[in-house]
Design a protein around this motif. Structure first.
Motif, PDB file in Angstrom:
ATOM      1  N   LEU A  28      30.969 -51.258 -49.240  1.00 36.14           N
ATOM      2  CA  LEU A  28      30.796 -50.828 -47.677  1.00 36.14           C
ATOM      3  C   LEU A  28      31.231 -51.672 -46.784  1.00 36.14           C
ATOM      4  N   ALA A  29      31.006 -52.678 -46.855  1.00 36.89           N
ATOM      5  CA  ALA A  29      31.290 -53.951 -46.109  1.00 36.89           C
ATOM      6  C   ALA A  29      32.825 -54.008 -45.782  1.00 36.89           C
ATOM      7  N   ARG A  32      33.851 -51.163 -43.781  1.00 34.15           N
ATOM      8  CA  ARG A  32      33.456 -51.351 -42.324  1.00 34.15           C
ATOM      9  C   ARG A  32      34.275 -52.314 -41.653  1.00 34.15           C
ATOM     10  N   LEU A  37      34.636 -47.440 -41.722  1.00 31.55           N
ATOM     11  CA  LEU A  37      33.212 -46.778 -41.507  1.00 31.55           C
ATOM     12  C   LEU A  37      32.922 -47.657 -40.186  1.00 31.55           C
ATOM     13  N   GLU A  39      29.715 -49.079 -37.694  1.00 34.29           N
ATOM     14  CA  GLU A  39      28.610 -49.877 -37.925  1.00 34.29           C
ATOM     15  C   GLU A  39      27.402 -49.087 -38.018  1.00 34.29           C
ATOM     16  N   GLU A  41      27.464 -45.908 -39.548  1.00 39.47           N
ATOM     17  CA  GLU A  41      27.929 -45.345 -40.857  1.00 39.47           C
ATOM     18  C   GLU A  41      27.371 -46.431 -41.899  1.00 39.47           C
ATOM     19  N   PHE A  42      27.832 -47.498 -41.775  1.00 38.39           N
ATOM     20  CA  PHE A  42      27.326 -48.801 -42.724  1.00 38.39           C
ATOM     21  C   PHE A  42      25.938 -49.054 -42.624  1.00 38.39           C
ATOM     22  N   GLN A  43      25.322 -49.199 -41.673  1.00 43.09           N
ATOM     23  CA  GLN A  43      23.926 -49.366 -41.527  1.00 43.09           C
ATOM     24  C   GLN A  43      23.122 -48.134 -42.390  1.00 43.09           C
ATOM     25  N   LYS A  46      24.131 -48.439 -46.355  1.00 47.18           N
ATOM     26  CA  LYS A  46      23.147 -49.699 -46.601  1.00 47.18           C
ATOM     27  C   LYS A  46      21.814 -49.003 -46.949  1.00 47.18           C
TER      28      LYS A  46
END
Length: 51
Positions: A28-29, A32, A37, A39, A41-43, A46
């Motif tokens: 995921l990182a 991003r 992605l 931020e 969407e990443f959060q 996560k």
């Protein structure tokens, strides 16, 4: 199965789960960081992985 064996199996399962979560977070990182992605969407992703 003895309690010691059961505890060992639980530890193995937990360790495997943690390693899998770490691998997903790394992916995921990277998405991003590559701009695929946002931020937010990443959060969100996560948060889903860690729950």
């Amino acid at each position: 199965m003895t309690k010691q064996e059961a505890d060992y199996q639980d530890c193995v399962r937990q360790t495997t789960r943690i390693q899998s979560q770490a691998a997903e977070l790394i992916k995921l990182a990277q998405l991003r960081d590559d701009g695929d992605l946002s931020e937010a969407e990443f959060q969100n992703a996560k948060s889903n992985i860690l729950t």
